[in-house]
Design an enzyme around this catalytic site. Structure first.
Site, PDB file in Angstrom:
ATOM      1  N   ASN A 116       0.810  -1.225   0.000  1.00  0.00           N
ATOM      2  CA  ASN A 116       0.000   0.000   0.000  1.00  0.00           C
ATOM      3  C   ASN A 116       0.843   1.276   0.000  1.00  0.00           C
ATOM      4  O   ASN A 116       0.400   2.294  -0.537  1.00  0.00           O
ATOM      5  CB  ASN A 116      -0.922   0.036   1.221  1.00  0.00           C
ATOM      6  CG  ASN A 116      -1.899  -1.113   1.261  1.00  0.00           C
ATOM      7  OD1 ASN A 116      -1.923  -1.960   0.384  1.00  0.00           O
ATOM      8  ND2 ASN A 116      -2.715  -1.155   2.300  1.00  0.00           N
ATOM      9  N   SER A 144      -8.551   5.384  -0.008  1.00  0.00           N
ATOM     10  CA  SER A 144      -9.758   4.786   0.574  1.00  0.00           C
ATOM     11  C   SER A 144     -10.430   5.824   1.450  1.00  0.00           C
ATOM     12  O   SER A 144      -9.781   6.764   1.939  1.00  0.00           O
ATOM     13  CB  SER A 144      -9.388   3.561   1.414  1.00  0.00           C
ATOM     14  OG  SER A 144     -10.481   3.122   2.201  1.00  0.00           O
ATOM     15  N   LYS A 161      -3.594   4.170   3.998  1.00  0.00           N
ATOM     16  CA  LYS A 161      -4.409   4.912   3.041  1.00  0.00           C
ATOM     17  C   LYS A 161      -4.404   6.412   3.335  1.00  0.00           C
ATOM     18  O   LYS A 161      -4.552   7.233   2.418  1.00  0.00           O
ATOM     19  CB  LYS A 161      -5.826   4.357   3.026  1.00  0.00           C
ATOM     20  CG  LYS A 161      -5.903   2.935   2.457  1.00  0.00           C
ATOM     21  CD  LYS A 161      -5.332   2.848   1.046  1.00  0.00           C
ATOM     22  CE  LYS A 161      -5.497   1.479   0.439  1.00  0.00           C
ATOM     23  NZ  LYS A 161      -5.002   1.407  -0.954  1.00  0.00           N
TER      24      LYS A 161
END
Length: 259
Positions: A116, A144, A161
């Site tokens: 990520n 997100s 995120k």
């Protein structure tokens, strides 16, 4: 480059399913050649055959695990070796693991950070200079709605995120007037294979479709926005959460994904 259209080449990570697969279908229909990146070669090969047959575009398949050491560097080296110019990059690969940090295997945290954060950052950093030199390009980083507030039971995921959101917003400002556009795409719960890993308890609200998320992203890219939240309900929650008292926001987030 506020559209991704014909005569361009787009690299999509996490292309084998969900949002990545929806991007592949949409961009191939627009005439963009594709580089599809994911771990499962068999799934990518099947998708590539379908896209070539239906749209007549060039599709390159690279089976690659972005969790590995130097994964992003090795991917870019492969692109360079095949003389592929990256006009657009969609950093879609990512995963979320549901569980408290203190009782989860360390690997669950390091894997989320590797994919990520680390791979997304390195891929962006490696393809950006070429885009700047050519005076055109587009980078869509999939963040997100979890990036707008800490989420207990998914602490590493929400933090990763939040990084993607802040990183991409800053990148948008750095690349203004260069011909390169950066966009942080923030989906909420989406009907994808994500929840096979995260678990259904991580799903909050009605799930949107991957195609709706792609519509939102491409519309925001055309408008030159630094970030966008998919879905009105998700946008409202994402706006409200950072404005609530800290303890209340944490309590609401915790209850929403409690196992």
């Amino acid at each position: 480059m506020r559209t991704i259209a014909a005569s361009t080449t787009t690299v999509i990570t996490g292309a084998s399913s969900g949002i990545g697969r929806a991007f592949a279908h949409r961009l191939a229909a627009a005439g963009s050649d594709l580089v599809l990146v994911a771990r499962r070669a068999d799934v990518l090969d099947e998708l590539a055959r379908e896209l070539r047959s239906r749209h007549g575009v060039t599709v390159t398949v690279i089976a690659h695990d972005l969790d590995q050491t130097d994964a992003a560097q090795n991917l870019v080296a492969r692109l360079d070796a095949e003389h592929i110019t990256v006009d657009a990059l969609i950093n879609n690969a990512g995963l979320g693991i549901h569980g408290d940090l203190g009782v989860s295997p360390l690997r669950s945290a390091t894997t989320q950070i590797a994919v990520n954060v680390n791979s997304l950052t390195v891929l962006t950093a490696l393809v950006l200079p070429g885009m700047l030199a050519r005076g055109r390009g587009a980078i869509i980083n999939v963040a997100s709605t979890a990036g707008f507030q800490p989420v207990p039971h998914m602490a590493v995921y929400s933090a990763s995120k939040a990084y993607v959101l802040a990183f991409t917003r800053a990148l948008w400002r750095e690349t203004r007037r260069t011909g390169v556009d950066a966009l942080a795409l923030c989906p909420g719960a989406t009907d994808t294979a994500f929840f096979a890993t995260a678990g259904d308890a991580a799903s909050v609200g009605r799930r949107r479709t991957a195609e709706q998320v792609v519509d939102t992203a491409l519309r925001a890219l055309r408008r030159g926005r630094p970030s966008v939240v998919d879905g009105r309900g998700n946008a409202a929650v994402s706006w409200l959460a950072p404005r609530l008292p800290e303890r209340l926001a944490l309590s609401i987030a915790e209850r929403s994904v409690r196992p």
